[in-house]
Design an enzyme around this catalytic site. Sequence first.
Site, PDB file in Angstrom:
ATOM      1  CB  VAL A  88       0.835  -3.537   4.411  1.00  0.00           C
ATOM      2  CG1 VAL A  88       0.636  -4.371   3.158  1.00  0.00           C
ATOM      3  CG2 VAL A  88       0.371  -4.302   5.644  1.00  0.00           C
ATOM      4  CB  CYS A  89       5.602  -2.452   1.365  1.00  0.00           C
ATOM      5  SG  CYS A  89       6.351  -1.789  -0.136  1.00  0.00           S
ATOM      6  CB  ILE A  90       1.018  -4.793  -1.519  1.00  0.00           C
ATOM      7  CG1 ILE A  90      -0.178  -4.193  -0.789  1.00  0.00           C
ATOM      8  CG2 ILE A  90       1.562  -6.003  -0.786  1.00  0.00           C
ATOM      9  CD1 ILE A  90      -1.358  -5.140  -0.645  1.00  0.00           C
TER      10      ILE A  90
END
Length: 166
Positions: A88-90
């Site tokens: 996940v990339c946030i």
Amino acid sequence: MSNHAALRLGKELSELQKNPVEGFSAGLVDDSNLFEWEVFIVGPPDTLYEGGFFRATLKFTDEYPNKPPVMHFLTPMWHPNIYKDGKVCISILHPPGDDEYGYEKSSERWLPIHSAESVLISVISMLSAPNDESPANIDAAKQWREQKDEYKKKVKQFVRKSQEEM
């Protein structure tokens, strides 16, 4: 430091199990390791992911809460902010401080006041509203922008597959 991290993680997990938050559940992958959690996220209502059951892991370092955890979906996902390998990339999962590329304010990045719960709530929010400005999955972002109907169809296939794997 490891002791502090373990105490905090134990407290956070216990709190989440006593007072569950709608949309996800969390537990340990292995009872002897507080630093690796298994998470189940239910696709949020009124989103393309509604009805899906998504498994993920949250891995913490002994520098937690000064450093963010890493989250990986184990269930295959199609989303602009999830790498093809499930990571996940946030913003909330990016290390504290200034963004070298200038995309994010430091206030949007990881801060020690965040918790596993705030990460999971952010991920659920991300499922509802992808950020295609700085995507992790370029193909998904491009499809999200240019071929909404195809994107929706593909997500529905992933949701169906997640239901079959439960």
